[in-house]
Write an enzyme that holds these catalytic residues in place. Sequence first.
Site, mmCIF file in Angstrom:
data_model
loop_
_atom_site.group_PDB
_atom_site.id
_atom_site.type_symbol
_atom_site.label_atom_id
_atom_site.label_comp_id
_atom_site.label_asym_id
_atom_site.label_seq_id
_atom_site.Cartn_x
_atom_site.Cartn_y
_atom_site.Cartn_z
ATOM 1 N N CYS A 139 0.829 -1.209 0.000
ATOM 2 C CA CYS A 139 0.000 0.000 0.000
ATOM 3 C C CYS A 139 0.869 1.266 0.000
ATOM 4 O O CYS A 139 0.670 2.167 -0.827
ATOM 5 C CB CYS A 139 -0.968 -0.025 1.175
ATOM 6 S SG CYS A 139 -0.233 -0.544 2.738
HETATM 7 N N1 LIG Z 1 -4.405 -4.233 4.685
HETATM 8 C C1 LIG Z 1 -3.871 -3.563 3.678
HETATM 9 O O1 LIG Z 1 -4.065 -2.330 3.527
HETATM 10 C C2 LIG Z 1 -2.999 -4.266 2.678
HETATM 11 C C3 LIG Z 1 -2.573 -3.552 1.554
HETATM 12 C C4 LIG Z 1 -1.744 -4.189 0.614
HETATM 13 C C5 LIG Z 1 -1.358 -5.510 0.834
HETATM 14 N N2 LIG Z 1 -1.776 -6.169 1.948
HETATM 15 C C6 LIG Z 1 -1.313 -7.548 2.117
HETATM 16 O O2 LIG Z 1 -2.405 -8.437 1.880
HETATM 17 C C7 LIG Z 1 -2.290 -9.577 2.736
HETATM 18 C C8 LIG Z 1 -3.559 -9.671 3.579
HETATM 19 O O3 LIG Z 1 -3.625 -8.490 4.374
HETATM 20 P P1 LIG Z 1 -4.857 -8.159 5.335
HETATM 21 O O4 LIG Z 1 -4.650 -6.783 5.785
HETATM 22 O O5 LIG Z 1 -6.131 -8.548 4.692
HETATM 23 O O6 LIG Z 1 -4.545 -9.177 6.542
HETATM 24 P P2 LIG Z 1 -5.556 -9.786 7.605
HETATM 25 O O7 LIG Z 1 -6.701 -8.862 7.778
HETATM 26 O O8 LIG Z 1 -4.734 -10.129 8.778
HETATM 27 O O9 LIG Z 1 -6.087 -11.136 6.909
HETATM 28 C C9 LIG Z 1 -5.279 -12.266 6.718
HETATM 29 C C10 LIG Z 1 -6.095 -13.375 6.069
HETATM 30 O O10 LIG Z 1 -5.253 -14.525 5.922
HETATM 31 C C11 LIG Z 1 -5.817 -15.632 6.630
HETATM 32 N N3 LIG Z 1 -4.724 -16.367 7.275
HETATM 33 C C12 LIG Z 1 -3.869 -15.881 8.213
HETATM 34 N N4 LIG Z 1 -2.951 -16.836 8.548
HETATM 35 C C13 LIG Z 1 -3.251 -17.929 7.798
HETATM 36 C C14 LIG Z 1 -2.686 -19.222 7.680
HETATM 37 N N5 LIG Z 1 -1.630 -19.590 8.400
HETATM 38 N N6 LIG Z 1 -3.260 -20.114 6.832
HETATM 39 C C15 LIG Z 1 -4.341 -19.764 6.097
HETATM 40 N N7 LIG Z 1 -4.929 -18.557 6.160
HETATM 41 C C16 LIG Z 1 -4.387 -17.642 7.000
HETATM 42 C C17 LIG Z 1 -6.755 -15.020 7.639
HETATM 43 O O11 LIG Z 1 -7.766 -15.975 7.901
HETATM 44 P P3 LIG Z 1 -8.610 -16.063 9.280
HETATM 45 O O12 LIG Z 1 -8.244 -14.865 10.105
HETATM 46 O O13 LIG Z 1 -10.032 -16.076 8.848
HETATM 47 O O14 LIG Z 1 -8.186 -17.349 9.861
HETATM 48 C C18 LIG Z 1 -7.302 -13.829 6.884
HETATM 49 O O15 LIG Z 1 -8.318 -14.226 6.012
HETATM 50 C C19 LIG Z 1 -1.029 -9.359 3.595
HETATM 51 O O16 LIG Z 1 0.050 -10.039 3.037
HETATM 52 C C20 LIG Z 1 -0.827 -7.844 3.522
HETATM 53 O O17 LIG Z 1 0.509 -7.458 3.692
HETATM 54 C C21 LIG Z 1 -2.603 -5.586 2.860
#
Ligand SMILES: NC(=O)c1ccc[n+]([C@@H]2O[C@H](COP(=O)([O-])OP(=O)(O)OC[C@H]3O[C@@H](n4cnc5c(N)ncnc54)[C@H](OP(=O)(O)O)[C@@H]3O)[C@@H](O)[C@H]2O)c1
Length: 341
Positions: free
Chosen positions: A146
């Site tokens: 981001c």
């Molecule tokens: N947030 C942002 O603004 C943003 C921007 C750009 C990129 N990203 C990237 O996108 C990715 C997701 O970010 P997010 O902010 O959505 O994170 P998040 O809210 O923490 O969500 C993580 C997701 O991954 C799942 N998960 C976590 N550990 C896991 C495992 N060991 N096995 C299988 N599933 C697992 C979680 O499932 P449950 O919790 O349902 O178990 C949840 O659905 C990250 O790599 C982040 O760096 C995020």
Amino acid sequence: MAVLGATGYAGVELLRILIRHPRVRITTITSQQYAGKRVSDIYPSLTGQCDLILEAIRIDQIASRSDLTFAALPHETSMEAVAALMERGMRVIDLSADFRLHDPKTYLRWYGVHKAPHLLRDAVYGLTEIRRKEIGKARLVANPGCYPTGAVLGLAPLFVEKMVQGTVLIDAKSGVTGAGRSSAVDLSFSEVNENFKAYNVGVHRHIPEIEQELSRIAKRPVLVLFAPHLVPMNRGILSTMYVELKKILDGERLAKVYKDFYRGDPFIRILPAGSFPQTKEVRGSNDCAIGFRYDPRVKRLVVITAIDNLVKGAAGQAVQNMNLMYGWPETEGLRGTALIP
Ligand SMILES: NC(=O)c1ccc[n+]([C@@H]2O[C@H](COP(=O)([O-])OP(=O)(O)OC[C@H]3O[C@@H](n4cnc5c(N)ncnc54)[C@H](OP(=O)(O)O)[C@@H]3O)[C@@H](O)[C@H]2O)c1
């Protein structure tokens, strides 16, 4: 299409966008802690629009039901699933940091040991406006972080035109969803509300990504000083960049550099002279708004960009990249103005 990590903030934003995309059918959504539950029970706003059951990640099943997978998993978790899906011939857009850095040694320094380094060379960095042609042909797209999205979009025209000298200072402020749907104390309401703080100054993991992309654009090594901040809002990143220019340019000529560079780009909005972007004008949209002013007294250019971290900074840009990979109109499923107010 499949969405891994569909319950996270980036994953559920993907669902929000994909359910109104006219050419997409979501077949599989995954979660670790909610497997077996309906996603609309976790997020009631999806009721009637996406009532799929969340599953654990089962690679063969995903490959048999989908053509492309969006992986919205934490970094270091994503790489194994992505490698397994690639082995089965799927296309993947990975939203984590796992495939953004081309050099495994750089990945090791900032993250850890890479378990699928053979894929790093083929992964295309998915900053759509900058790498459109390669993304169109890619099988694995590493969707940008981001902060790098806001910073690189604001600086790219200046580096392409070789206008920059000295070190660029990037002072960025992010809403709390940038850290995901975490239960960390640092991100709890009472810690974040009515607070404004810097964190990971000069050591944030997005630094190598910003430097890699700016170096590639500039065709020379570029270093940046990066100071991220957390602000008490849900979505949005405002990035303020301080740049020393080789030559003094008036506002009109600078505007022409930006307008020429982004001509025809549907999601880039160059603001009129004297206007600066705000996070509210992009909230919920895939836009990146860019404003700038040169201050002749101190001979510095200030460039300011605003994006929604979950849309242009994550899910929206991922869908924009999917559209390119399938030869669909780039704006499909992504039209829509920011929420007002
Ligand atoms: N947030 C942002 O603004 C943003 C921007 C750009 C990129 N990203 C990237 O996108 C990715 C997701 O970010 P997010 O902010 O959505 O994170 P998040 O809210 O923490 O969500 C993580 C997701 O991954 C799942 N998960 C976590 N550990 C896991 C495992 N060991 N096995 C299988 N599933 C697992 C979680 O499932 P449950 O919790 O349902 O178990 C949840 O659905 C990250 O790599 C982040 O760096 C995020």
